[in-house]
Design an enzyme around this catalytic site. Sequence first.
Site, PDB file in Angstrom:
ATOM      1  N   ALA A 130       2.299   2.858  10.969  1.00  0.00           N
ATOM      2  CA  ALA A 130       1.387   1.751  11.225  1.00  0.00           C
ATOM      3  C   ALA A 130       2.101   0.409  11.130  1.00  0.00           C
ATOM      4  O   ALA A 130       1.503  -0.628  11.331  1.00  0.00           O
ATOM      5  CB  ALA A 130       0.226   1.791  10.246  1.00  0.00           C
ATOM      6  N   ASN A 154       3.408   8.090   4.654  1.00  0.00           N
ATOM      7  CA  ASN A 154       3.670   6.706   4.305  1.00  0.00           C
ATOM      8  C   ASN A 154       2.376   5.962   3.972  1.00  0.00           C
ATOM      9  O   ASN A 154       2.100   5.665   2.814  1.00  0.00           O
ATOM     10  CB  ASN A 154       4.418   6.029   5.457  1.00  0.00           C
ATOM     11  CG  ASN A 154       4.865   4.626   5.099  1.00  0.00           C
ATOM     12  OD1 ASN A 154       4.674   4.168   3.982  1.00  0.00           O
ATOM     13  ND2 ASN A 154       5.443   3.935   6.054  1.00  0.00           N
ATOM     14  N   ASP A 155       1.561   5.737   4.978  1.00  0.00           N
ATOM     15  CA  ASP A 155       0.362   4.937   4.742  1.00  0.00           C
ATOM     16  C   ASP A 155      -0.596   5.589   3.754  1.00  0.00           C
ATOM     17  O   ASP A 155      -1.265   4.901   2.991  1.00  0.00           O
ATOM     18  CB  ASP A 155      -0.369   4.692   6.067  1.00  0.00           C
ATOM     19  CG  ASP A 155       0.497   3.881   7.018  1.00  0.00           C
ATOM     20  OD1 ASP A 155       1.354   3.127   6.526  1.00  0.00           O
ATOM     21  OD2 ASP A 155       0.319   4.016   8.238  1.00  0.00           O
ATOM     22  N   VAL A 156      -0.664   6.942   3.760  1.00  0.00           N
ATOM     23  CA  VAL A 156      -1.655   7.617   2.911  1.00  0.00           C
ATOM     24  C   VAL A 156      -1.273   7.583   1.426  1.00  0.00           C
ATOM     25  O   VAL A 156      -2.064   7.977   0.579  1.00  0.00           O
ATOM     26  CB  VAL A 156      -1.877   9.088   3.341  1.00  0.00           C
ATOM     27  CG1 VAL A 156      -2.414   9.147   4.762  1.00  0.00           C
ATOM     28  CG2 VAL A 156      -0.617   9.896   3.200  1.00  0.00           C
TER      29      VAL A 156
END
Lengths: 462, 94
Positions: free
Chosen positions: A429, A388-390
């Site tokens: 996150a 997700n965040d990456v």
Amino acid sequence: MNAVDLTINLVYVLAAALFIGGLKLLSHPDTARRGNLVSAIGMLFAVVITLIDQEVLQYQYIVLGFIIGGAYGAWKAKSVEMTAMPEMVSLFNGFGGAASLLVGWATIVAMSDMALRFTSGFVFSTVIITILIGGITFSGSLIAWGKLSGKLGSKAVIFKGLRELSIAHLAAFVVVGIAFVYNPDSAFLLGLAILLALSFGILATISIGGADMPVVIALLNSYSGIAACAAGLAIDNTILIVTGLLVGASGLILTNIMCKAMNRSLLNVLLSGFAKPVEMGEVITGEVKVMSAQDAFYVLEAAQAVLVVPGYGMAVAQAQHAVRELQNLLEENNCTVDYAIHPVAGRMPGHMNVLLAEADVPYEQLYEMDDVNPRMENYDVVIVIGANDVVNPAAKEMEGSPIYGMPVIEVYRAKTVFVLKRSANAGFAGVDNPLFFKDNTRMVLGDAKDTINNIIREFGDQ
Amino acid sequence: MEMIYLIFIVLLAALLGFELIRKVPATLHTPLMSGSNAISGITLVGAIASAGGDHEWLTILLGTGAVALASINVVGGYLVTDRMLGMFKKKDSK
């Protein structure tokens, strides 16, 4: 130096050379396994030669300890699942720290009154440093292990006064440390130092959230080496100093890589628990376009080049073998399949690479972020599995985002993006992901492994 | 003199460590960590002197504990690293 001591030290030099040679061979996947063996031979030499030391008079306890520890270690190494590797490395870091702590402690206990009076302050300083670092490594690693294995909640634990308590600990380290150097026979000071180290390790790790765990493991890895180095200084043993520092350097480099990949300083990660949650500058609105596994198959069947971006969700769903199967089908269909791995994907450095290696994906097909970003437009389909965040474009586009500035895999520049996800909620996150709302993004909801298996089944039906 | 000599060793070993580890590719970072777990088990060498010397019971107890913990790292670390590295394959080596 008598003949025995000279021989021992010469073999230590040889062992150090073998460790260094082993690490050098680790610079390529083809030679890495041999490197590990070379390193193990170095360890064997170092241990065997130590046994002939004249101070070693009895072997029963050494053998006892070795059998217990060796059997547990061997069992753990054989039985651990590759998905559980972060927990295991964390636990082993902790054991390393605890071993150094015990060596430091035993060194003091073994000293006669005469020795306590006439040994230099330098030695006592190194002993207390060994105990402090060893203790922090031990308790910190146990907390990290608990968080990674799900035995503890992975959220950062923050309470009022945590910051003051941490600062008080650091001050107490200095006071107790200096007091100990002048009163090395005080069992009270020794005990206090151990307790302080253990409680500081807990405080420092408990306030760090699950997504920052790769940094914490790398840092604790480094500590376990530095603790061994300090123990070497305390007992005047050069092989411990040299080897401990090799490990310490390794951990620090990995820590640095992880921090860079998140565009944060080490201090920022360590103190992350104290920061106020960042408010999103803008609200993301738009429509999420959901796609069925069957429609995903039609797109994949026509694709020429596919990029897979795995994240921790792939590990959780144990989807790596299904991914490999899909890769085979795509390749039979004359489509190239690449993998892009972000440095902080997963819960420890390189975790995704090991999972894919376990599923027989050749390592040449695994690319780093900087290799794939320039040619992102060439990919017909990017499949994001449990990451997700990456892959979050907010890192580039939204200045108010907590992850703004973090280097990401720019999947949104590909022709089509499939996001395999359990639901359309925010990721680990807690950051909203504008990727989900892009025109070229399709969400394939459900368990990642089931989804891929459904697509594979579609291939079979043709 | 003795201390200066030790500081020399510390400095050189740290620099060497940085140079060596910088060259390890990202794909091998997990085996690197488990491998360095194993290497940090070198504390075993220090623990042997405590567990095997002519000491009081407390020293021997602490030393034996340290031997056991360090052995976990040495044996477990090398074996699991070997297991992992055995999985890394080239494209045509089936």
